[in-house]
Design an enzyme around this catalytic site. Structure first.
Site, PDB file in Angstrom:
ATOM      1  N   GLU A 118     -29.001  55.489 -89.846  1.00 52.43           N
ATOM      2  CA  GLU A 118     -28.598  54.431 -90.768  1.00 52.43           C
ATOM      3  C   GLU A 118     -29.673  53.398 -91.115  1.00 52.43           C
ATOM      4  O   GLU A 118     -29.547  52.214 -90.795  1.00 52.43           O
ATOM      5  CB  GLU A 118     -27.345  53.738 -90.224  1.00 52.43           C
ATOM      6  CG  GLU A 118     -26.155  54.686 -90.179  1.00 52.43           C
ATOM      7  CD  GLU A 118     -24.840  54.032 -89.799  1.00 52.43           C
ATOM      8  OE1 GLU A 118     -24.855  52.911 -89.242  1.00 52.43           O
ATOM      9  OE2 GLU A 118     -23.783  54.652 -90.055  1.00 52.43           O
ATOM     10  N   GLU A 245     -22.278  61.418 -91.206  1.00 46.78           N
ATOM     11  CA  GLU A 245     -21.139  60.681 -90.651  1.00 46.78           C
ATOM     12  C   GLU A 245     -20.129  60.439 -91.763  1.00 46.78           C
ATOM     13  O   GLU A 245     -20.487  60.105 -92.890  1.00 46.78           O
ATOM     14  CB  GLU A 245     -21.549  59.314 -90.076  1.00 46.78           C
ATOM     15  CG  GLU A 245     -22.237  59.342 -88.735  1.00 46.78           C
ATOM     16  CD  GLU A 245     -22.451  57.927 -88.182  1.00 46.78           C
ATOM     17  OE1 GLU A 245     -21.767  56.980 -88.648  1.00 46.78           O
ATOM     18  OE2 GLU A 245     -23.310  57.766 -87.305  1.00 46.78           O
TER      19      GLU A 245
END
Length: 480
Positions: A118, A245
């Protein structure tokens, strides 16, 4: 642990295993602090590295692939915006990856790495700023990983915003979810077909993005998904997309449940056949888990959604692994590109081009008639020994072979001959072929499949392949 793995193997075929740079640099020193040893007595007294070893090996025995995910830099700190910070320089992060890749390179089921979890905040994509451009950093880290194990797939997430992609919608992007600029600035790796884009995307349970309040929700979502990352697949840019994800509580009747159902259908409609769902454990505060708080009972609505998205997961063999002995950080460069082939009787992990094809080691094929191919005739061959070591009484040599097309036409294949003095242990970025009868005692190599399928070797272009030989080195190398 085995009970959890049995549940995972019943419903899934791969896990994304998070770790920190801090852990990687102290694998055989750090001791775990949050394990319930009454449920896992076999783990008592093991270091964090030994537990990670045992989990990886147990996954192989349950037919589960493993993707290694550098989730954080320091274990107890928040996810950093960039791939480095003041405490962990890029050099230190690269060293952490080298340790991890070498440790698990002999595990057939460790098929991929997620280079950084991320990127967000000040992370950019494609602007050329060496301090913030995640695309450039992914290329540097990816090259270091592939030098140590060329069979791995490299998962690269997006960023939160892209300064040089104003034509794309930028509002409401998730951390790691924006790949809008990848069309103009793709990630470039030294080995083809190793890149997988892995965006993160969530629904209303995680954060109330403005498009969740649109009166057309969830019909408005395909446009948003396309702007953020779906264009890579829909416009056939050539790089696989595997969401790294997605998830949420998915309570029946909730907006998040509606979002997840719509997303699962969109994945099917766009032929995105692979994804990683967050997460197994129930203690993720904003999503919950696939398991309820008892760590035993499955959340059936989530399993139903996942069955919609991926109705027929590939079954991988249940095959044990032998872990590589641990390496000190300073030894990493000494063992570059010694990644072993999986055992011949084991189905190999995914290739980036199709997620079901063979991975990075070359495969042996019987000779075939390729009379329509323009074989490389005018070319040069340079051989360089890049490493050597001892295995018992026998020396081992790692050779780098550079083939250059010096002709004026594109070559669709080659017949590279090497005198077979020792034992060929491994080769990569090539295809081993059966040598002609007239050249008994020679090894024969052709272009790798990715090069043939992309038109061959252009005039002036180079192909660099590698081999590992046990015993005497080839005394002669030539183009036939």
């Amino acid at each position: 642990m085995n009970r959890l793995l049995e549940f995972i193997a019943e419903h899934f075929n791969a896990i994304r295993l998070p770790f920190s740079a801090e852990l990687a640099l102290q694998l055989d020193i750090k001791m775990p602090k949050t394990i319930n040893f009454s449920c896992n007595p076999e783990l008592k007294g093991l270091t964090s590295g030994q537990i990670m070893d045992r989990l990886t090996a147990s996954c192989a025995e349950h037919g589960l692939l493993v993707m290694l995910d550098m989730h954080r830099l320091a274990a107890a700190e928040e996810i950093p915006e960039l791939w480095y910070n003041d405490a962990y320089s890029e050099a230190l992060v690269k060293q952490a990856w080298e340790i991890i890749v070498l440790r698990y390179r002999s595990c057939w089921n460790v098929f991929a790495v997620d280079l950084k979890n991320e990127p967000h905040g000040c992370a950019t994509w494609g602007d050329g700023n060496a301090a913030t451009d995640w695309r450039l950093a992914a290329e540097r880290l990816g090259a270091a990983v592939l030098a140590l194990n060329p069979s791995l797939l490299l998962f690269v997430e997006g960023v939160e915003r892209c300064a040089n992609a104003e034509q794309h919608e930028q509002h409401g992007c998730w951390w790691g979810g924006n790949l809008a600029a990848a069309q103009q600035a793709p990630v470039r790796l030294p080995i083809r077909n190793k890149l997988v884009y892995a965006p993160h995307v969530y629904g209303p349970d995680v954060y109330a993005q403005p498009y969740f309040s649109d009166c057309t929700f969830p019909s408005n979502m395909p446009y948003i998904w396309r702007q953020h990352f779906g264009h890579i697949k829909q416009d056939r840019l050539g790089t696989p997309v595997c969401p790294g994800e997605w998830g949420g509580w998915a309570r029946p009747g909730s907006q998040d449940h509606e979002w997840q159902q719509a997303y699962a259908v969109w994945l099917i409609d766009n032929d995105i056949t692979d994804s990683f769902y967050w997460c197994l454990n129930p203690n993720s505060g904003d999503t919950g888990g696939v398991l309820m708080d008892d760590w035993h009972t499955p959340v059936q609505p989530k399993l139903d959604i996942l069955h919609t998205a991926h109705p027929m997961p590939t079954n991988w063999p249940r095959q044990s692994v032998q872990l590589q002995s641990s390496f000190a950080a300073g030894q990493c460069q000494q063992h570059a590109q010694q990644a072993p082939c999986p055992p011949a009787d084991v189905q190999q992990p995914p290739h980036a081009h199709s997620i079901r094809a063979t991975g990075g080691c070359c495969t042996f094929q019987a000779p075939c008639n390729r009379s329509n191919e323009a074989r490389l005739v005018f070319g040069t061959v340079q051989v360089r020994e890049v490493d050597s070591w001892e295995e018992g009484p026998s020396p081992c040599h790692q050779l780098e072979v550079k083939v250059t097309n010096t002709g004026s036409a594109e070559a669709s294949n080659m017949m590279l001959m090497m005198s077979a003095a020792g034992q060929l242990q491994q080769c990569w970025n090539c295809e081993q072929q059966q040598a002609p009868v007239s050249t008994a005692g020679w090894w024969c190599f052709g272009f790798p499949d990715w090069l043939r399928s992309n038109g061959g070797l252009a005039p002036g272009a180079e192909l660099v392949l590698g081999i590992i030989v046990k015993g005497a080195k080839p005394a002669e190398v030539r183009l036939q």
